[in-house]
Write a protein that holds these residues in place. Structure first.
Motif, PDB file in Angstrom:
ATOM      1  N   GLY A   1     -22.281   7.356  -1.813  1.00 46.87           N
ATOM      2  CA  GLY A   1     -21.303   8.421  -2.001  1.00 46.87           C
ATOM      3  C   GLY A   1     -20.621   8.870  -0.728  1.00 46.87           C
ATOM      4  N   THR A   2     -21.047   8.317   0.414  1.00 46.44           N
ATOM      5  CA  THR A   2     -20.401   8.667   1.686  1.00 46.44           C
ATOM      6  C   THR A   2     -18.943   8.236   1.651  1.00 46.44           C
ATOM      7  N   ILE A   3     -18.059   9.130   2.065  1.00 48.59           N
ATOM      8  CA  ILE A   3     -16.629   8.843   2.020  1.00 48.59           C
ATOM      9  C   ILE A   3     -16.055   8.812   3.429  1.00 48.59           C
ATOM     10  N   SER A   4     -15.137   7.882   3.660  1.00 48.88           N
ATOM     11  CA  SER A   4     -14.400   7.799   4.919  1.00 48.88           C
ATOM     12  C   SER A   4     -12.917   7.849   4.587  1.00 48.88           C
ATOM     13  N   VAL A   5     -12.205   8.762   5.212  1.00 47.70           N
ATOM     14  CA  VAL A   5     -10.765   8.895   5.004  1.00 47.70           C
ATOM     15  C   VAL A   5     -10.080   8.551   6.315  1.00 47.70           C
ATOM     16  N   ILE A   6      -9.304   7.489   6.324  1.00 48.10           N
ATOM     17  CA  ILE A   6      -8.675   7.015   7.563  1.00 48.10           C
ATOM     18  C   ILE A   6      -7.154   7.131   7.441  1.00 48.10           C
ATOM     19  N   PRO A   7      -6.530   8.060   8.162  1.00 47.82           N
ATOM     20  CA  PRO A   7      -5.068   8.196   8.113  1.00 47.82           C
ATOM     21  C   PRO A   7      -4.382   6.925   8.600  1.00 47.82           C
ATOM     22  N   ALA A   8      -3.134   6.741   8.191  1.00 49.78           N
ATOM     23  CA  ALA A   8      -2.360   5.575   8.610  1.00 49.78           C
ATOM     24  C   ALA A   8      -2.206   5.562  10.128  1.00 49.78           C
ATOM     25  N   ASN A   9      -2.135   4.349  10.680  1.00 52.08           N
ATOM     26  CA  ASN A   9      -1.915   4.154  12.120  1.00 52.08           C
ATOM     27  C   ASN A   9      -3.055   4.699  12.981  1.00 52.08           C
ATOM     28  N   THR A  10      -4.249   4.746  12.418  1.00 54.69           N
ATOM     29  CA  THR A  10      -5.425   5.196  13.161  1.00 54.69           C
ATOM     30  C   THR A  10      -6.299   3.992  13.493  1.00 54.69           C
ATOM     31  N   GLU A  11      -6.625   3.845  14.770  1.00 54.23           N
ATOM     32  CA  GLU A  11      -7.493   2.741  15.171  1.00 54.23           C
ATOM     33  C   GLU A  11      -8.937   3.114  14.900  1.00 54.23           C
ATOM     34  N   ARG A  12      -9.649   2.211  14.243  1.00 50.27           N
ATOM     35  CA  ARG A  12     -11.037   2.500  13.857  1.00 50.27           C
ATOM     36  C   ARG A  12     -11.815   1.190  13.854  1.00 50.27           C
ATOM     37  N   ASN A  13     -12.891   1.146  14.629  1.00 52.74           N
ATOM     38  CA  ASN A  13     -13.742  -0.039  14.697  1.00 52.74           C
ATOM     39  C   ASN A  13     -15.129   0.307  14.166  1.00 52.74           C
TER      40      ASN A  13
ATOM     41  N   GLU B   1     -22.046  -2.147   0.493  1.00 58.48           N
ATOM     42  CA  GLU B   1     -21.272  -2.271  -0.738  1.00 58.48           C
ATOM     43  C   GLU B   1     -20.398  -1.037  -0.854  1.00 58.48           C
ATOM     44  N   LYS B   2     -19.109  -1.218  -0.917  1.00 61.56           N
ATOM     45  CA  LYS B   2     -18.197  -0.080  -0.966  1.00 61.56           C
ATOM     46  C   LYS B   2     -16.915  -0.450  -1.698  1.00 61.56           C
ATOM     47  N   VAL B   3     -16.186   0.582  -2.087  1.00 62.75           N
ATOM     48  CA  VAL B   3     -14.867   0.407  -2.683  1.00 62.75           C
ATOM     49  C   VAL B   3     -13.852   0.984  -1.707  1.00 62.75           C
ATOM     50  N   ILE B   4     -12.793   0.229  -1.454  1.00 59.78           N
ATOM     51  CA  ILE B   4     -11.740   0.673  -0.543  1.00 59.78           C
ATOM     52  C   ILE B   4     -10.450   0.847  -1.337  1.00 59.78           C
ATOM     53  N   VAL B   5      -9.832   2.010  -1.183  1.00 62.80           N
ATOM     54  CA  VAL B   5      -8.566   2.297  -1.841  1.00 62.80           C
ATOM     55  C   VAL B   5      -7.538   2.621  -0.768  1.00 62.80           C
ATOM     56  N   THR B   6      -6.388   1.982  -0.835  1.00 62.34           N
ATOM     57  CA  THR B   6      -5.312   2.278   0.112  1.00 62.34           C
ATOM     58  C   THR B   6      -4.190   3.008  -0.615  1.00 62.34           C
ATOM     59  N   VAL B   7      -3.676   4.043   0.033  1.00 62.15           N
ATOM     60  CA  VAL B   7      -2.565   4.819  -0.514  1.00 62.15           C
ATOM     61  C   VAL B   7      -1.447   4.831   0.516  1.00 62.15           C
ATOM     62  N   PRO B   8      -0.318   4.186   0.269  1.00 62.99           N
ATOM     63  CA  PRO B   8       0.786   4.168   1.237  1.00 62.99           C
ATOM     64  C   PRO B   8       1.249   5.594   1.547  1.00 62.99           C
ATOM     65  N   PRO B   9       1.615   5.891   2.794  1.00 55.58           N
ATOM     66  CA  PRO B   9       2.061   7.238   3.164  1.00 55.58           C
ATOM     67  C   PRO B   9       3.120   7.835   2.247  1.00 55.58           C
ATOM     68  N   PRO B  10       4.164   7.073   1.828  1.00 55.60           N
ATOM     69  CA  PRO B  10       5.155   7.673   0.924  1.00 55.60           C
ATOM     70  C   PRO B  10       4.535   8.132  -0.399  1.00 55.60           C
ATOM     71  N   ARG B  11       3.582   7.352  -0.911  1.00 52.78           N
ATOM     72  CA  ARG B  11       2.922   7.731  -2.157  1.00 52.78           C
ATOM     73  C   ARG B  11       2.076   8.981  -1.954  1.00 52.78           C
ATOM     74  N   LEU B  12       1.411   9.077  -0.821  1.00 52.07           N
ATOM     75  CA  LEU B  12       0.593  10.252  -0.522  1.00 52.07           C
ATOM     76  C   LEU B  12       1.461  11.504  -0.459  1.00 52.07           C
ATOM     77  N   LEU B  13       2.614  11.417   0.178  1.00 52.23           N
ATOM     78  CA  LEU B  13       3.529  12.556   0.268  1.00 52.23           C
ATOM     79  C   LEU B  13       4.077  12.925  -1.108  1.00 52.23           C
ATOM     80  N   GLU B  14       4.294  11.912  -1.946  1.00 48.06           N
ATOM     81  CA  GLU B  14       4.768  12.180  -3.301  1.00 48.06           C
ATOM     82  C   GLU B  14       3.721  12.952  -4.099  1.00 48.06           C
ATOM     83  N   LEU B  15       2.461  12.548  -3.983  1.00 53.78           N
ATOM     84  CA  LEU B  15       1.379  13.251  -4.674  1.00 53.78           C
ATOM     85  C   LEU B  15       1.234  14.673  -4.149  1.00 53.78           C
TER      86      LEU B  15
END
Length: 244
Positions: free
Chosen positions: A29-41, A49-63
């Motif tokens: 249940g641990t969640i990681s939220v990574i904003p666009a253009n953020t470097e993360r290693n 085992e995880k599920v990754i969901v990507t939301v494009p910035p324009p879609r995020l602003l629309e929501l």
């Protein structure tokens, strides 16, 4: 990008733009939220085992525009190791659908939209407080928002009044008074309520043992959680679990 752990994975090491390495255990249940253009290693010490969901910035602003009437919401990543049961439930639903022989594309798109709304509601910088209460002796809007976010992300770990007061720029004594006026209860009762709410969700929605639920919810042990829940909720953890 949002990642949700479907199974525990200890010893995760992550570094961001400043290259400082942080290590934590990724519980289910641990969640990681990574904003666009953020470097993360990220380095994993075990299979994950995880599920990754990507939301494009324009879609995020629309929501955000639909949710708040403003498209200016800015993502605020939660601290490392935060557990989000709602996100876990959505991730499990996505996994189940994607594992079908013929996944339903419309259903998947709907789940991703719901996931995006959840992220906007819980991990953005949009202020959701009514007009400032500072004039009445309470916390300012900004301080109340920061304190609430801090408590909701760290309620299961030890957090002192001095730390909370520092966020608000107040002395511990004045902070307790201002907090109580703003939230209607003192800090320790607010934290206790968050822990009990989280414990009840885990008891109903997970297969974790009662001892594990106590640990994840911030109680010292199972007996402590049982006594606290009996006192404030008039029922035991076993009674809560029977509601499933």
């Amino acid at each position: 990008m949002v990642a949700v752990m479907l199974a525990s994975s200890p010893g995760i090491k992550v570094s961001f733009d400043d290259h400082t390495v942080h290590e934590y255990d990724g519980d289910t249940g641990t969640i990681s939220v990574i904003p666009a253009n953020t470097e993360r290693n990220v380095t994993w010490s075990s299979t994950c085992e995880k599920v990754i969901v990507t939301v494009p910035p324009p879609r995020l602003l629309e929501l955000a525009a639909h949710e708040f009437g403003s498209g200016q919401a800015v993502l605020q990543a939660p601290p490392l190791g935060v557990i989000d049961l709602r996100a876990l439930h959505l991730a499990e639903m996505l996994k189940m659908e994607l594992a079908r022989e013929v996944p339903n594309k419309i259903y998947i798109e709907s789940l991703i939209t719901i996931f995006g709304v959840h992220i906007v509601r819980n991990y953005t910088g949009v202020e959701k407080f009514p007009p400032s209460r500072k004039s009445g002796g309470g916390l300012s809007n900004r301080s109340a928002l920061r304190v609430r976010e801090m408590l909701e992300s760290r309620f299961s770990s030890k957090i002192t009044v001095a730390e909370l007061a520092a966020v608000s720029g107040l002395s511990p004594r004045h902070f307790i008074q201002a907090f109580t006026r703003t939230f209607g209860e003192p800090p320790h009762k607010y934290v206790l309520r968050l822990r009990l709410n989280f414990a009840e969700k885990l008891l109903v929605e997970s297969v974790l043992s009662i001892a594990e639920v106590a640990h994840l919810s911030g109680f010292s042990d199972q007996s402590h959680m049982t006594a606290t829940m009996s006192k404030y909720r008039n029922r035991t953890p076993r009674q809560v679990r029977q509601q499933r």
